[in-house]
Design a protein around this motif. Structure first.
Motif, PDB file in Angstrom:
ATOM      1  N   PHE A   1       0.857  -1.170   0.000  1.00 27.28           N
ATOM      2  CA  PHE A   1       0.000   0.000   0.000  1.00 27.28           C
ATOM      3  C   PHE A   1       0.901   1.230   0.000  1.00 27.28           C
ATOM      4  O   PHE A   1       2.093   1.142   0.279  1.00 27.28           O
ATOM      5  CB  PHE A   1      -0.893   0.026   1.247  1.00 27.28           C
ATOM      6  N   ARG A   2       0.318   2.373  -0.289  1.00 23.72           N
ATOM      7  CA  ARG A   2       1.081   3.612  -0.203  1.00 23.72           C
ATOM      8  C   ARG A   2       0.189   4.724   0.299  1.00 23.72           C
ATOM      9  O   ARG A   2      -1.027   4.700   0.124  1.00 23.72           O
ATOM     10  CB  ARG A   2       1.693   3.979  -1.557  1.00 23.72           C
ATOM     11  N   GLN A   3       0.844   5.703   0.908  1.00 26.10           N
ATOM     12  CA  GLN A   3       0.105   6.851   1.432  1.00 26.10           C
ATOM     13  C   GLN A   3       0.894   8.118   1.158  1.00 26.10           C
ATOM     14  O   GLN A   3       2.025   8.273   1.643  1.00 26.10           O
ATOM     15  CB  GLN A   3      -0.136   6.699   2.938  1.00 26.10           C
TER      16      GLN A   3
ATOM     17  N   GLU B   1      -5.489   9.283   1.606  1.00 22.46           N
ATOM     18  CA  GLU B   1      -5.741   7.994   2.245  1.00 22.46           C
ATOM     19  C   GLU B   1      -4.708   6.970   1.793  1.00 22.46           C
ATOM     20  O   GLU B   1      -4.149   7.057   0.696  1.00 22.46           O
ATOM     21  CB  GLU B   1      -7.136   7.498   1.866  1.00 22.46           C
ATOM     22  N   ARG B   2      -4.486   5.983   2.642  1.00 23.84           N
ATOM     23  CA  ARG B   2      -3.618   4.886   2.252  1.00 23.84           C
ATOM     24  C   ARG B   2      -4.328   4.079   1.177  1.00 23.84           C
ATOM     25  O   ARG B   2      -5.500   3.709   1.343  1.00 23.84           O
ATOM     26  CB  ARG B   2      -3.291   4.007   3.461  1.00 23.84           C
TER      27      ARG B   2
ATOM     28  N   TYR C   1       5.520   3.843   1.359  1.00 21.11           N
ATOM     29  CA  TYR C   1       5.058   2.528   0.927  1.00 21.11           C
ATOM     30  C   TYR C   1       5.117   1.547   2.096  1.00 21.11           C
ATOM     31  O   TYR C   1       6.135   1.455   2.791  1.00 21.11           O
ATOM     32  CB  TYR C   1       5.914   2.025  -0.230  1.00 21.11           C
ATOM     33  N   TYR C   2       4.020   0.826   2.277  1.00 18.90           N
ATOM     34  CA  TYR C   2       3.891  -0.132   3.371  1.00 18.90           C
ATOM     35  C   TYR C   2       3.650  -1.531   2.821  1.00 18.90           C
ATOM     36  O   TYR C   2       2.893  -1.697   1.857  1.00 18.90           O
ATOM     37  CB  TYR C   2       2.703   0.224   4.254  1.00 18.90           C
TER      38      TYR C   2
ATOM     39  N   ARG D   1      -7.784  -2.358   2.622  1.00 21.22           N
ATOM     40  CA  ARG D   1      -7.074  -2.304   3.902  1.00 21.22           C
ATOM     41  C   ARG D   1      -7.653  -3.303   4.901  1.00 21.22           C
ATOM     42  O   ARG D   1      -6.914  -3.872   5.711  1.00 21.22           O
ATOM     43  CB  ARG D   1      -7.157  -0.887   4.476  1.00 21.22           C
TER      44      ARG D   1
ATOM     45  N   TRP E   1       1.211  -4.787   9.605  1.00 17.26           N
ATOM     46  CA  TRP E   1       1.776  -3.767   8.731  1.00 17.26           C
ATOM     47  C   TRP E   1       3.217  -3.467   9.118  1.00 17.26           C
ATOM     48  O   TRP E   1       3.575  -3.508  10.288  1.00 17.26           O
ATOM     49  CB  TRP E   1       0.968  -2.473   8.837  1.00 17.26           C
TER      50      TRP E   1
ATOM     51  N   GLY F   1       6.855   1.241   6.989  1.00 13.10           N
ATOM     52  CA  GLY F   1       6.849   2.054   5.782  1.00 13.10           C
ATOM     53  C   GLY F   1       8.235   2.506   5.351  1.00 13.10           C
ATOM     54  O   GLY F   1       9.157   2.604   6.151  1.00 13.10           O
TER      55      GLY F   1
END
Length: 123
Positions: free
Chosen positions: A37-39, A44-45, A94-95, A107, A113, A116
């Motif tokens: 995922f990215r934020q 929002e992520r 980035y996670y 999510r 998690w 990041g």
């Protein structure tokens, strides 16, 4: 408790490439999916990509399809994200995360998690 540690982020020019890695503290991936995922600041992520660990099926967000590739190394218990043709709008933290389900793209599908890693793409 599963610990996920991302690495490989950095500063790159538009059009460049980066490879992110996500190492897990224990061998728990076989029955799960793993995702990226990215934020970005103020956003929002969002889902980027995921892989069903046991069969290697992959899923991608439309925004990265054809540019990013998610993969895994079972022996190293490591998840990767190869990012090519990077654009300034790819700038984000980035996670990686551990998920469940047959199509883990939200999510709520994920429980553990990482902390990041920052990716910055300059124009």
């Amino acid at each position: 408790q599963v610990h996920l540690v991302e690495s490989g982020g950095g500063l790159v020019q538009a059009g460049g490439s980066l490879r992110l890695s996500c190492a897990a503290s224990e061998r728990t991936f076989s029955y799960y999916a793993m995702g990226w995922f990215r934020q970005a600041p103020g956003k929002e992520r969002e889902f980027v990509a995921s892989i069903l660990w046991s069969i290697g099926r992959t899923y991608y967000a439309d925004s990265v399809k054809g540019r990013f590739t998610v993969s895994r190394d079972n022996a190293k218990n490591t998840l990767y994200l190869e990012m090519n043709s990077l654009m300034p709008e790819d700038t984000a933290v980035y996670y990686c995360a551990r998920g469940r389900g047959v199509r883990p793209t939200t999510r709520s599908d994920y429980d553990y998690w990482g902390q990041g890693t920052q990716v910055t793409v300059s124009s």
